[in-house]
Scaffold this motif. Structure first.
Motif, PDB file in Angstrom:
ATOM      1  N   THR A   1      22.362 -13.231   1.197  1.00  0.00           N
ATOM      2  CA  THR A   1      22.495 -11.738   1.511  1.00  0.00           C
ATOM      3  C   THR A   1      21.083 -11.169   1.425  1.00  0.00           C
ATOM      4  N   PHE A   2      20.734 -10.159   2.013  1.00  0.00           N
ATOM      5  CA  PHE A   2      19.346  -9.519   1.995  1.00  0.00           C
ATOM      6  C   PHE A   2      19.583  -7.845   2.343  1.00  0.00           C
ATOM      7  N   GLU A   3      19.004  -7.097   1.164  1.00  0.00           N
ATOM      8  CA  GLU A   3      19.201  -5.890   0.994  1.00  0.00           C
ATOM      9  C   GLU A   3      17.872  -5.127   0.537  1.00  0.00           C
ATOM     10  N   TRP A   4      17.639  -4.062   1.198  1.00  0.00           N
ATOM     11  CA  TRP A   4      16.188  -3.330   0.589  1.00  0.00           C
ATOM     12  C   TRP A   4      16.683  -2.153   0.067  1.00  0.00           C
ATOM     13  N   ASP A   5      15.891  -1.993  -0.933  1.00  0.00           N
ATOM     14  CA  ASP A   5      16.152  -0.943  -2.004  1.00  0.00           C
ATOM     15  C   ASP A   5      16.174   0.429  -1.130  1.00  0.00           C
ATOM     16  N   GLY A   6      15.316   0.439  -0.132  1.00  0.00           N
ATOM     17  CA  GLY A   6      15.246   1.756   0.488  1.00  0.00           C
ATOM     18  C   GLY A   6      16.451   2.353   1.400  1.00  0.00           C
ATOM     19  N   MET A   7      17.342   1.064   1.559  1.00  0.00           N
ATOM     20  CA  MET A   7      18.731   1.482   2.385  1.00  0.00           C
ATOM     21  C   MET A   7      19.777   0.823   1.748  1.00  0.00           C
ATOM     22  N   PRO A   8      20.271   1.287   0.461  1.00  0.00           N
ATOM     23  CA  PRO A   8      21.201   0.593  -0.145  1.00  0.00           C
ATOM     24  C   PRO A   8      22.455   0.547   0.656  1.00  0.00           C
ATOM     25  N   GLY A   9      23.042  -0.383   0.432  1.00  0.00           N
ATOM     26  CA  GLY A   9      24.569  -0.575   1.370  1.00  0.00           C
ATOM     27  C   GLY A   9      24.416  -1.199   2.671  1.00  0.00           C
TER      28      GLY A   9
ATOM     29  N   PRO B   1       0.719  -1.174  -0.190  1.00  0.00           N
ATOM     30  CA  PRO B   1      -0.139  -0.057   0.177  1.00  0.00           C
ATOM     31  C   PRO B   1       0.912   1.323   0.117  1.00  0.00           C
ATOM     32  N   SER B   2       2.053   1.150   0.726  1.00  0.00           N
ATOM     33  CA  SER B   2       2.884   2.226   0.685  1.00  0.00           C
ATOM     34  C   SER B   2       3.779   2.501  -0.572  1.00  0.00           C
ATOM     35  N   GLY B   3       3.511   1.542  -1.475  1.00  0.00           N
ATOM     36  CA  GLY B   3       4.385   1.645  -2.851  1.00  0.00           C
ATOM     37  C   GLY B   3       5.168   0.278  -3.179  1.00  0.00           C
ATOM     38  N   LEU B   4       6.029   0.452  -4.091  1.00  0.00           N
ATOM     39  CA  LEU B   4       6.723  -0.684  -4.462  1.00  0.00           C
ATOM     40  C   LEU B   4       8.066  -0.614  -3.330  1.00  0.00           C
ATOM     41  N   GLN B   5       8.218  -1.789  -3.067  1.00  0.00           N
ATOM     42  CA  GLN B   5       9.417  -2.289  -2.183  1.00  0.00           C
ATOM     43  C   GLN B   5      10.343  -3.291  -2.591  1.00  0.00           C
ATOM     44  N   GLY B   6      11.498  -2.865  -3.276  1.00  0.00           N
ATOM     45  CA  GLY B   6      12.230  -4.122  -3.694  1.00  0.00           C
ATOM     46  C   GLY B   6      13.337  -4.458  -2.761  1.00  0.00           C
ATOM     47  N   PHE B   7      13.586  -5.920  -2.786  1.00  0.00           N
ATOM     48  CA  PHE B   7      14.473  -6.712  -1.993  1.00  0.00           C
ATOM     49  C   PHE B   7      15.492  -7.450  -2.702  1.00  0.00           C
ATOM     50  N   GLU B   8      16.591  -7.577  -2.411  1.00  0.00           N
ATOM     51  CA  GLU B   8      17.361  -8.609  -3.335  1.00  0.00           C
ATOM     52  C   GLU B   8      18.580  -8.746  -2.525  1.00  0.00           C
ATOM     53  N   GLY B   9      19.081 -10.022  -3.042  1.00  0.00           N
ATOM     54  CA  GLY B   9      20.698 -10.485  -2.473  1.00  0.00           C
ATOM     55  C   GLY B   9      21.114 -11.453  -3.470  1.00  0.00           C
ATOM     56  N   ARG B  10      22.128 -12.529  -2.685  1.00  0.00           N
ATOM     57  CA  ARG B  10      22.971 -13.351  -3.543  1.00  0.00           C
ATOM     58  C   ARG B  10      22.805 -14.488  -2.532  1.00  0.00           C
ATOM     59  N   PHE B  11      22.766 -15.819  -2.884  1.00  0.00           N
ATOM     60  CA  PHE B  11      22.936 -16.853  -2.291  1.00  0.00           C
ATOM     61  C   PHE B  11      24.343 -17.247  -2.081  1.00  0.00           C
ATOM     62  N   ARG B  12      24.746 -17.559  -0.743  1.00  0.00           N
ATOM     63  CA  ARG B  12      26.112 -17.880  -0.484  1.00  0.00           C
ATOM     64  C   ARG B  12      26.273 -19.598  -0.152  1.00  0.00           C
TER      65      ARG B  12
END
Length: 162
Positions: A97-105, A75-86
């Protein structure tokens, strides 16, 4: 907020074993293989991971070095999440790994272990390792436990159907 002792929220146990970790545990009434499939099959992940919101699985390469990316239509908009399998050890262990687009790095390392309880149930144990105690506390304050329990209730419903 810092959880110094273990707390249980609607079947989800949340603890902070170190100042940089969050450990969650939840038991599911399904075999380890079924829980694994629900966590690694894009068609199934899309049915529970977004807590009832539409979830687009852009990529889910469940292999060492594989990339995953999900976009939740919240409802607040698009939320992207991504990472790599170790590490990928079917049907018992994923490290990613897990990273949210809203807080890159700000990258989290999630280790998920599925324990076969021997009676048709599976205990899922996830340990999230953060770069700093402040990042860990920020995640705890973000409402992550509520969102995680919503996702796990959706996973319960999916597992009951299959």
């Amino acid at each position: 907020m810092s959880i110094s002792a273990t707390q249980s929220l609607q079947g989800l146990t949340v603890a902070t074993p170190t100042d940089r970790e969050i450990r969650t545990e939840r038991v599911f009434n399904a075999s380890r293989e079924r829980v694994w499939q629900a966590m690694t099959d894009p068609k199934l992940v899309a049915q529970w991971w977004g807590r009832g919101n539409k979830l687009v699985i852009e990529k889910l390469e469940v292999q060492r070095g594989g990339h995953w990316r999900f976009v939740e239509h919240a409802p607040s908009g698009l939320q992207g999440f991504e990472g790599r399998f170790r590490e990928v050890t079917p049907p018992e262990r994923l490290v990613q790994t897990f990273e949210w687009d809203g807080m890159p790095g700000h990258v989290i390392i999630n280790t998920t272990v599925l324990h076969d309880l021997g009676d048709g149930r599976t205990k899922l144990v996830n340990t999230s390792l953060f770069h700093t105690p402040e990042e860990r506390d920020g995640m705890l304050n973000s409402g992550m436990t509520t969102g995680l329990e919503q996702s796990y209730r959706a996973l319960d419903a999916l597992l009951m159907k299959s």
